[in-house]
Design a protein around this motif. Structure first.
Motif, PDB file in Angstrom:
ATOM      1  N   VAL A   1      36.306  21.650  -4.276  1.00 19.14           N
ATOM      2  CA  VAL A   1      35.487  22.795  -3.882  1.00 19.14           C
ATOM      3  C   VAL A   1      35.348  23.760  -5.055  1.00 19.14           C
ATOM      4  O   VAL A   1      34.261  24.226  -5.347  1.00 19.14           O
ATOM      5  N   PHE A   2      36.470  24.047  -5.725  1.00 23.90           N
ATOM      6  CA  PHE A   2      36.476  24.990  -6.838  1.00 23.90           C
ATOM      7  C   PHE A   2      37.343  24.437  -7.974  1.00 23.90           C
ATOM      8  O   PHE A   2      38.265  23.673  -7.746  1.00 23.90           O
ATOM      9  N   PHE A   3      37.044  24.910  -9.182  1.00 30.48           N
ATOM     10  CA  PHE A   3      37.876  24.631 -10.339  1.00 30.48           C
ATOM     11  C   PHE A   3      38.205  25.953 -11.018  1.00 30.48           C
ATOM     12  O   PHE A   3      37.591  26.981 -10.706  1.00 30.48           O
ATOM     13  N   THR A   4      39.178  25.951 -11.905  1.00 23.34           N
ATOM     14  CA  THR A   4      39.591  27.176 -12.589  1.00 23.34           C
ATOM     15  C   THR A   4      39.301  27.068 -14.078  1.00 23.34           C
ATOM     16  O   THR A   4      38.834  26.043 -14.568  1.00 23.34           O
TER      17      THR A   4
ATOM     18  N   ASN B   1      32.553  27.381  -8.503  1.00 25.23           N
ATOM     19  CA  ASN B   1      32.066  26.317  -7.629  1.00 25.23           C
ATOM     20  C   ASN B   1      31.408  25.199  -8.430  1.00 25.23           C
ATOM     21  O   ASN B   1      31.409  25.231  -9.665  1.00 25.23           O
ATOM     22  N   LYS B   2      30.792  24.250  -7.745  1.00 22.49           N
ATOM     23  CA  LYS B   2      30.214  23.073  -8.399  1.00 22.49           C
ATOM     24  C   LYS B   2      29.023  23.410  -9.280  1.00 22.49           C
ATOM     25  O   LYS B   2      28.613  22.601 -10.098  1.00 22.49           O
ATOM     26  N   ASP B   3      28.469  24.627  -9.126  1.00 21.38           N
ATOM     27  CA  ASP B   3      27.372  25.070  -9.985  1.00 21.38           C
ATOM     28  C   ASP B   3      27.864  25.881 -11.180  1.00 21.38           C
ATOM     29  O   ASP B   3      27.056  26.326 -11.987  1.00 21.38           O
ATOM     30  N   GLY B   4      29.177  26.116 -11.255  1.00 26.94           N
ATOM     31  CA  GLY B   4      29.744  26.928 -12.321  1.00 26.94           C
ATOM     32  C   GLY B   4      29.729  28.411 -12.024  1.00 26.94           C
ATOM     33  O   GLY B   4      30.058  29.226 -12.886  1.00 26.94           O
TER      34      GLY B   4
ATOM     35  N   ARG C   1      39.648  12.797  -3.994  1.00 29.70           N
ATOM     36  CA  ARG C   1      38.417  12.161  -4.430  1.00 29.70           C
ATOM     37  C   ARG C   1      37.886  12.857  -5.672  1.00 29.70           C
ATOM     38  O   ARG C   1      38.134  14.041  -5.874  1.00 29.70           O
ATOM     39  N   ASN C   2      37.149  12.140  -6.451  1.00 32.85           N
ATOM     40  CA  ASN C   2      36.526  12.710  -7.646  1.00 32.85           C
ATOM     41  C   ASN C   2      35.087  13.105  -7.348  1.00 32.85           C
ATOM     42  O   ASN C   2      34.171  12.793  -8.105  1.00 32.85           O
ATOM     43  N   SER C   3      34.893  13.783  -6.234  1.00 32.15           N
ATOM     44  CA  SER C   3      33.559  14.214  -5.832  1.00 32.15           C
ATOM     45  C   SER C   3      33.614  15.657  -5.355  1.00 32.15           C
ATOM     46  O   SER C   3      34.673  16.169  -5.010  1.00 32.15           O
ATOM     47  N   TRP C   4      32.440  16.285  -5.353  1.00 28.33           N
ATOM     48  CA  TRP C   4      32.342  17.654  -4.878  1.00 28.33           C
ATOM     49  C   TRP C   4      32.224  17.679  -3.361  1.00 28.33           C
ATOM     50  O   TRP C   4      31.559  16.843  -2.767  1.00 28.33           O
ATOM     51  N   SER C   5      32.846  18.653  -2.760  1.00 34.08           N
ATOM     52  CA  SER C   5      32.779  18.852  -1.315  1.00 34.08           C
ATOM     53  C   SER C   5      31.368  19.272  -0.913  1.00 34.08           C
ATOM     54  O   SER C   5      30.643  19.910  -1.687  1.00 34.08           O
TER      55      SER C   5
ATOM     56  N   LEU D   1      40.008  19.866   3.021  1.00 38.91           N
ATOM     57  CA  LEU D   1      40.947  19.062   3.803  1.00 38.91           C
ATOM     58  C   LEU D   1      40.645  17.568   3.735  1.00 38.91           C
ATOM     59  O   LEU D   1      41.478  16.750   4.119  1.00 38.91           O
ATOM     60  N   ASP D   2      39.466  17.212   3.223  1.00 38.95           N
ATOM     61  CA  ASP D   2      39.116  15.799   3.028  1.00 38.95           C
ATOM     62  C   ASP D   2      39.468  15.306   1.631  1.00 38.95           C
ATOM     63  O   ASP D   2      39.215  14.148   1.305  1.00 38.95           O
ATOM     64  N   GLY D   3      39.993  16.182   0.775  1.00 32.29           N
ATOM     65  CA  GLY D   3      40.387  15.796  -0.569  1.00 32.29           C
ATOM     66  C   GLY D   3      39.293  15.938  -1.606  1.00 32.29           C
ATOM     67  O   GLY D   3      39.471  15.553  -2.755  1.00 32.29           O
TER      68      GLY D   3
END
Length: 121
Positions: A61-64, A6-9, A105-109, A56-58
């Motif tokens: 949420v997660f990265f790999t 998630n956005k916190d790692g 978008r280049n932002s976190w959900s 769904l807003d683009g």
């Protein structure tokens, strides 16, 4: 094998077959249908593209482990927890029609991990 952070790692989920997403507790929470992600009740949760899981807003949420740009700044990854035994897969509900992709978008959900997987409102 992919781990989802998630956005916190924090490591939240994983897939070891590129078909099903499991929480580290062993609970199956979603599956892939090409570039879309669905819950087992048939609701589309978001998109998986270029190693980003997007809502769904683009928004991201997660990265790999393989994510390389194309989104917001990546945090440091935390240690992986122990993977519990996998639970049985639930039956897949009627799948809703795939939604039109939004502009990414280049932002976190703003969705929490549990909200994304419909585990919490």
């Amino acid at each position: 094998m992919r781990n989802f952070y998630n956005k916190d790692g924090s490591p939240i989920a994983y897939t070891d077959d590129d078909k099903t997403i499991f929480l580290f507790s062993g609970e199956p929470v979603a599956y892939f249908d090409n570039d879309a992600i669905y819950s087992f009740n048939g609701k589309q949760l978001g998109w998986f593209e270029k190693e980003w899981v997007r809502d769904l807003d683009g928004e991201c949420v997660f990265f790999t482990d393989k994510t390389r740009g194309g989104g917001p700044f990546l945090p440091f990854k935390q240690f992986l927890p122990f993977k519990a035994f996998k639970q049985f897969l639930p039956f897949k509900g009627f799948k809703e029609f795939k939604k039109i992709k939004p502009f990414y978008r280049n932002s976190w959900s703003q969705l929490s991990d549990k909200q994304f997987f419909y585990l919490e409102k």
